[in-house]
Design an enzyme around this catalytic site. Sequence first.
Site, PDB file in Angstrom:
ATOM      1  N   SER A 138      19.850 -24.047  79.560  1.00  0.00           N
ATOM      2  CA  SER A 138      21.135 -23.844  78.889  1.00  0.00           C
ATOM      3  C   SER A 138      21.775 -25.212  78.698  1.00  0.00           C
ATOM      4  O   SER A 138      21.107 -26.170  78.277  1.00  0.00           O
ATOM      5  CB  SER A 138      22.028 -22.906  79.715  1.00  0.00           C
ATOM      6  OG  SER A 138      23.274 -22.740  79.087  1.00  0.00           O
ATOM      7  N   TYR A 152      26.364 -23.738  69.134  1.00  0.00           N
ATOM      8  CA  TYR A 152      25.563 -24.241  70.254  1.00  0.00           C
ATOM      9  C   TYR A 152      26.075 -23.626  71.557  1.00  0.00           C
ATOM     10  O   TYR A 152      25.297 -23.060  72.337  1.00  0.00           O
ATOM     11  CB  TYR A 152      25.646 -25.770  70.303  1.00  0.00           C
ATOM     12  CG  TYR A 152      24.760 -26.384  71.369  1.00  0.00           C
ATOM     13  CD1 TYR A 152      23.378 -26.321  71.261  1.00  0.00           C
ATOM     14  CD2 TYR A 152      25.304 -27.014  72.483  1.00  0.00           C
ATOM     15  CE1 TYR A 152      22.560 -26.874  72.234  1.00  0.00           C
ATOM     16  CE2 TYR A 152      24.494 -27.574  73.457  1.00  0.00           C
ATOM     17  CZ  TYR A 152      23.125 -27.505  73.325  1.00  0.00           C
ATOM     18  OH  TYR A 152      22.311 -28.048  74.298  1.00  0.00           O
ATOM     19  N   LYS A 156      24.031 -21.077  73.990  1.00  0.00           N
ATOM     20  CA  LYS A 156      23.695 -21.521  75.349  1.00  0.00           C
ATOM     21  C   LYS A 156      24.341 -20.612  76.389  1.00  0.00           C
ATOM     22  O   LYS A 156      23.808 -20.443  77.476  1.00  0.00           O
ATOM     23  CB  LYS A 156      24.102 -22.985  75.543  1.00  0.00           C
ATOM     24  CG  LYS A 156      23.212 -23.948  74.760  1.00  0.00           C
ATOM     25  CD  LYS A 156      21.753 -23.862  75.232  1.00  0.00           C
ATOM     26  CE  LYS A 156      20.806 -24.761  74.492  1.00  0.00           C
ATOM     27  NZ  LYS A 156      19.428 -24.697  74.960  1.00  0.00           N
TER      28      LYS A 156
HETATM   29  N1  LIG Z   1      19.874 -33.824  75.422  1.00  0.00           N
HETATM   30  C1  LIG Z   1      20.972 -33.319  75.946  1.00  0.00           C
HETATM   31  O1  LIG Z   1      21.982 -34.023  76.137  1.00  0.00           O
HETATM   32  C2  LIG Z   1      21.001 -31.866  76.382  1.00  0.00           C
HETATM   33  C3  LIG Z   1      22.102 -31.404  77.114  1.00  0.00           C
HETATM   34  C4  LIG Z   1      22.142 -30.073  77.493  1.00  0.00           C
HETATM   35  C5  LIG Z   1      21.113 -29.217  77.177  1.00  0.00           C
HETATM   36  N2  LIG Z   1      20.057 -29.683  76.457  1.00  0.00           N
HETATM   37  C6  LIG Z   1      18.985 -28.729  76.111  1.00  0.00           C
HETATM   38  O2  LIG Z   1      17.749 -29.220  76.581  1.00  0.00           O
HETATM   39  C7  LIG Z   1      16.688 -28.837  75.680  1.00  0.00           C
HETATM   40  C8  LIG Z   1      15.926 -30.069  75.212  1.00  0.00           C
HETATM   41  O3  LIG Z   1      16.844 -30.970  74.610  1.00  0.00           O
HETATM   42  P1  LIG Z   1      16.394 -32.403  74.098  1.00  0.00           P
HETATM   43  O4  LIG Z   1      17.612 -33.251  74.030  1.00  0.00           O
HETATM   44  O5  LIG Z   1      15.206 -32.881  74.840  1.00  0.00           O
HETATM   45  O6  LIG Z   1      16.002 -32.020  72.584  1.00  0.00           O
HETATM   46  P2  LIG Z   1      15.134 -32.801  71.486  1.00  0.00           P
HETATM   47  O7  LIG Z   1      14.926 -34.217  71.848  1.00  0.00           O
HETATM   48  O8  LIG Z   1      15.778 -32.488  70.184  1.00  0.00           O
HETATM   49  O9  LIG Z   1      13.721 -32.053  71.567  1.00  0.00           O
HETATM   50  C9  LIG Z   1      13.623 -30.713  71.195  1.00  0.00           C
HETATM   51  C10 LIG Z   1      12.164 -30.316  71.166  1.00  0.00           C
HETATM   52  O10 LIG Z   1      12.081 -28.940  70.773  1.00  0.00           O
HETATM   53  C11 LIG Z   1      11.216 -28.841  69.620  1.00  0.00           C
HETATM   54  N3  LIG Z   1      11.696 -27.684  68.846  1.00  0.00           N
HETATM   55  C12 LIG Z   1      12.877 -27.552  68.182  1.00  0.00           C
HETATM   56  N4  LIG Z   1      12.946 -26.368  67.599  1.00  0.00           N
HETATM   57  C13 LIG Z   1      11.792 -25.717  67.903  1.00  0.00           C
HETATM   58  C14 LIG Z   1      11.266 -24.441  67.573  1.00  0.00           C
HETATM   59  N5  LIG Z   1      11.944 -23.566  66.811  1.00  0.00           N
HETATM   60  N6  LIG Z   1      10.040 -24.098  68.059  1.00  0.00           N
HETATM   61  C15 LIG Z   1       9.338 -24.970  68.816  1.00  0.00           C
HETATM   62  N7  LIG Z   1       9.792 -26.181  69.163  1.00  0.00           N
HETATM   63  C16 LIG Z   1      10.992 -26.547  68.698  1.00  0.00           C
HETATM   64  C17 LIG Z   1      11.300 -30.195  68.932  1.00  0.00           C
HETATM   65  O11 LIG Z   1      10.173 -30.559  68.149  1.00  0.00           O
HETATM   66  P3  LIG Z   1       9.963 -30.100  66.611  1.00  0.00           P
HETATM   67  O12 LIG Z   1      11.092 -30.700  65.830  1.00  0.00           O
HETATM   68  O13 LIG Z   1       8.620 -30.634  66.262  1.00  0.00           O
HETATM   69  O14 LIG Z   1       9.987 -28.615  66.606  1.00  0.00           O
HETATM   70  C18 LIG Z   1      11.342 -31.104  70.171  1.00  0.00           C
HETATM   71  O15 LIG Z   1      10.042 -31.289  70.690  1.00  0.00           O
HETATM   72  C19 LIG Z   1      17.363 -28.067  74.541  1.00  0.00           C
HETATM   73  O16 LIG Z   1      17.319 -26.685  74.793  1.00  0.00           O
HETATM   74  C20 LIG Z   1      18.797 -28.565  74.600  1.00  0.00           C
HETATM   75  O17 LIG Z   1      19.720 -27.651  74.050  1.00  0.00           O
HETATM   76  C21 LIG Z   1      19.977 -30.991  76.044  1.00  0.00           C
END
Ligand SMILES: NC(=O)c1ccc[n+]([C@@H]2O[C@H](COP(=O)([O-])OP(=O)(O)OC[C@H]3O[C@@H](n4cnc5c(N)ncnc54)[C@H](OP(=O)(O)O)[C@@H]3O)[C@@H](O)[C@H]2O)c1
Length: 267
Positions: A138, A152, A156
């Site tokens: 989340s 978002y 979440k």
């Molecule tokens: N980064 C933050 O600050 C943060 C904070 C709180 C929560 N989160 C959560 O943590 C998780 C990872 O975040 P992140 O920052 O590492 O994100 P990210 O860098 O944008 O990476 C997201 C990954 O998911 C893949 N993806 C996106 N849509 C997809 C789909 N429909 N099917 C399969 N793969 C998909 C993307 O690759 P493709 O584009 O090739 O599909 C990528 O590999 C997410 O759920 C995000 O909401 C992140």
Amino acid sequence: MFKNKVIVITGSTQGIGFKTAEMLLNRGARVVINSRSSEKVTNALNSFEKFSPNVIGLAGDVSNYEFCIALREFAIKKFGQIDILINNAGVASSGLLKESVPDALEKVININLLGSIYPTMACLNDICKDRGSILFISSVAGIIGLPSYSQYSATKRAVISLAESLKSELIDYGVFVGINYPGFTENEEHKTIINSEGVEVRLSKRPGINALTREQTAGKIIEQLQKKKFRMYSSISAKIIQIIYNLLPNLTLRIVIYLRKKIISMQ
Ligand SMILES: NC(=O)c1ccc[n+]([C@@H]2O[C@H](COP(=O)([O-])OP(=O)(O)OC[C@H]3O[C@@H](n4cnc5c(N)ncnc54)[C@H](OP(=O)(O)O)[C@@H]3O)[C@@H](O)[C@H]2O)c1
């Protein structure tokens, strides 16, 4: 505890998912990686295969149920079982709701919500058989709705409810269900978000934010799987926000309203 376990991590070709896959491979797990882009899957496999043969990957969209069935079959065919599913794939959104088009909302809801439900449905029987684990990623934005993150925050928050329902449903099967709340984590170079027009655009580095490293956030995901804690926060501040929200939800909302211009400008 992860040796030879089969772990499916959705959205694991970059960012938090990639780092979690790397750390689990280093602990002896067999990992199935995924994302929509076959190029990203190939690149990630190339970098993992330098230090572990126990990794496979399949490109596809986890908001598509048929693909999730194919992902499950791929994992079973290659590794014979599924012990752990980490529902990590997700996308952030930007823009005020009054400026957003329906397509922008649909994309965020599909990826963040259906993209957590469908892989779970596809892998559920295997995970029940092995008394395995399901983890949902989340966000602190799921604790309280934030301005200009409406879709978002809503998705979440929905993922939290989903995890709560499943925890009750699966307790008699010995399945661990958990919900992880990452705080702001350093951006991957290729990170994209969905803007108010429904277009996926590159997210530039967020200035003035004290972000967690990807290692810190992935480390908390792994710690949660080890300790089998239902809720795990990646930072003390995330935990404090949850405590204040639980005790004083209206005061928390007032603080968000007071900070609204700052939060909106962080996009
Ligand atoms: N980064 C933050 O600050 C943060 C904070 C709180 C929560 N989160 C959560 O943590 C998780 C990872 O975040 P992140 O920052 O590492 O994100 P990210 O860098 O944008 O990476 C997201 C990954 O998911 C893949 N993806 C996106 N849509 C997809 C789909 N429909 N099917 C399969 N793969 C998909 C993307 O690759 P493709 O584009 O090739 O599909 C990528 O590999 C997410 O759920 C995000 O909401 C992140």
